[in-house]
Every structure is written in C-alpha cells, then in structure tokens.
Enzyme design. Sequence first.
Site, PDB file in Angstrom:
ATOM      1  NE  ARG A  14      -3.612  -2.362   0.499  1.00  0.00           N
ATOM      2  CZ  ARG A  14      -3.514  -3.712  -0.391  1.00  0.00           C
ATOM      3  NH1 ARG A  14      -2.730  -3.900  -0.776  1.00  0.00           N
ATOM      4  NH2 ARG A  14      -4.611  -4.339   0.084  1.00  0.00           N
TER       5      ARG A  14
ATOM      6  CB  SER B 211      -9.065  -1.099   4.616  1.00  0.00           C
ATOM      7  OG  SER B 211      -9.602  -2.506   3.819  1.00  0.00           O
TER       8      SER B 211
ATOM      9  CD  GLU C 272      -5.568   0.113   3.118  1.00  0.00           C
ATOM     10  OE1 GLU C 272      -6.116   0.094   1.725  1.00  0.00           O
ATOM     11  OE2 GLU C 272      -5.565  -1.052   3.067  1.00  0.00           O
TER      12      GLU C 272
END
Length: 339
Positions: free
Chosen positions: A163, A238, A335
């Site tokens: 990520r 998420s 995130e």
Amino acid sequence: MMIHIQQNTSLKKLNTFGIDVNAQAFVSIANEKELITVLENNKLPLFILSGGSNMLLTEDVNALVIHINNKGISTKEINDQEILVTAKAGENWHDFVQHCIQNNWGGLENLSLIPGCVGSSPIQNIGAYGVELKDCFISCQAIDTKTFEKTTFNLDSCKFGYRDSIFKNEAKNQYIITEVTFKLSTKNHNFKTSYGAIEAELNKQNITVPTVKDISKAVISIRQSKLPDPKVIGNSGSFFKNPIIERSFYEDILKEFPEMPHYPISETSVKVPAGWLIDKAGLKGFSKGNAAVHNKQALVLVNKTGNASGKEILNLARFIQNSILEKYGIHLEMEVNIF
C-alpha cells in the site's frame, strides 16, 4: 482556453466518506492541456482529487482542488498472449476493470469493485485477494506540478511497497498522474484464487475451471457481502493496513491469543489481519458520535449517520489504534490519507 474555476465549493459528493467540507477553489480538468494551463496560472496551494476514495477530509481545503476527470482507454498488442492497456487517470477503477473483463484480459480481476479512479491506483499500490497493482503495472505518465513537464515512471521508479509508492513518500505532491499502462494476458491466464474466500465462492457456484469473468464475479460477491457501498453509507474501504510484525513477537503474542491468524511474509516477519484484531478487541459495530466501525467488517470505518465530520472519524480511528496497541502491543497504521 476558457477554464471555469469555482469558488467555495462543497466536496461532499466527491469523497466516499461523504464529508461536507469546502474547497477554496475548485476545477475539473478533462485533459493534460487543461491541467497544464491551470497549473501555469495558479497562485494557490494545490490539492489533487481523483475518486476521493482513499482520503479523510478533516477540515476545509484552503487550496485549489484539481479534480482529475480525463477519460479514455487504448491498447497495444504485445503478442498473441499479452496486451498493453492504457487508461486515463480519470477513468473509474471498477469500470476500467470491468472493461478488461469484458475483453477477456486477465490480471486485474482480483481488484474488482475497489473504489476510486485509475490515476490514484499507483499511489496506493492498491491490492486485494493476493494481487497488487504492481503485478500488472508497466508505467504511468505524470505531470510535474512545478515544471509542468511530463515524466514516465516505470515499475522500478515507482518504488512500490505494501500500500505504498514513491508518490506517498519522496515524490508526494510533486506529480499528477495522467494515465497508467498495464500488461494483461489475453489467453492462458494465471489466476490467483487461493487468497481469501475466492475458492470457496467458486466452489459454491460449482465452477471448477474459472474464467476471468468468474473470478471477477466471485470477488464482487465477496466484497459486497462484507463491505458497505459508499453510495449507501460513507466509507473509504479498509481504513487500516494489515500490520507486519516480527515472527518472534508474533509467537510471543500467540501464547496469549493462540487463535490469532497470520500470513508469512518472510522467514522473520508475518502479516496479521487488522480486521481480526479490531473484531476480537470487541470493536466491531462500535460507535463514537456519528462515526462507527462497520458491523460486518471491522476494518471499515463508516459515516454512520451521514453527518459525521472528518474529525469524528479520525477520533474513532485513534481510539481504535490506542485500543489495539494496549491489548496486543501492535500499532495499526492508517491506510487512508488524512487531510
């Protein structure tokens, strides 16, 4: 070239959390020429907005918000088994993936139904169900916000991580991605079905020899069963990364929490599901003001009432971080980008 710049514009409909903040100035661009014209004449700080799907806006944006809205998909055959597919940054990611599925181009099917646009996908190195963007990535074109010159970033120069990419680190805010090129398969596809519940979903449908479309449908079904639709309840998918911890530390924690799942990363490190940590800490469905942890997927924070402020959601995220650190000694990294 006449380009209309709006003043004091609400961004509520342009971020998937549905946070109602205003942009000092706002412009939507349809091509590179418009983008360069705007950059050349701008005197304000810049804020680049794509699909608005991986951000949490906590206050008004005192900047020129440039909404990347260029469209178009082109292809170039490599051989009888591979094809290069280039999509403009403003293309909706899921729509682009479905375009590939309809043409039987393989490689992106596990990334179906991820919110956002093509241009922001390399920034995050988006991933799901055992596949990451970098697995099919060839290059992206970007405009330097200071020199207005076009630069090409290949796989190595993007410095992809979990990520993560160069665009979140040393090149942050320096470039605006305008298009992305992928290498996809046209036959003899190499499917990844062992991660998550894909195999179980295929078995449920009695599919033993799946197609690109079958994999995509399975992923969509799984995601829809667990993840809320941002059009119905504001969220950004998420919210936390799955933490990567030392294997020795994991083995110590296992003594107290023997059922804790993990995925090996290397001989010395493992990845632990953040959603499991949050769920087992009793926080699935937990509410704090107008913000909440989703009641089906603990990794997702939601704008429960539709009226949450960005700060309310951020306060909930910090409460979760503190709770997980206290219970397991593990730090959860966000995130989602916070602004």
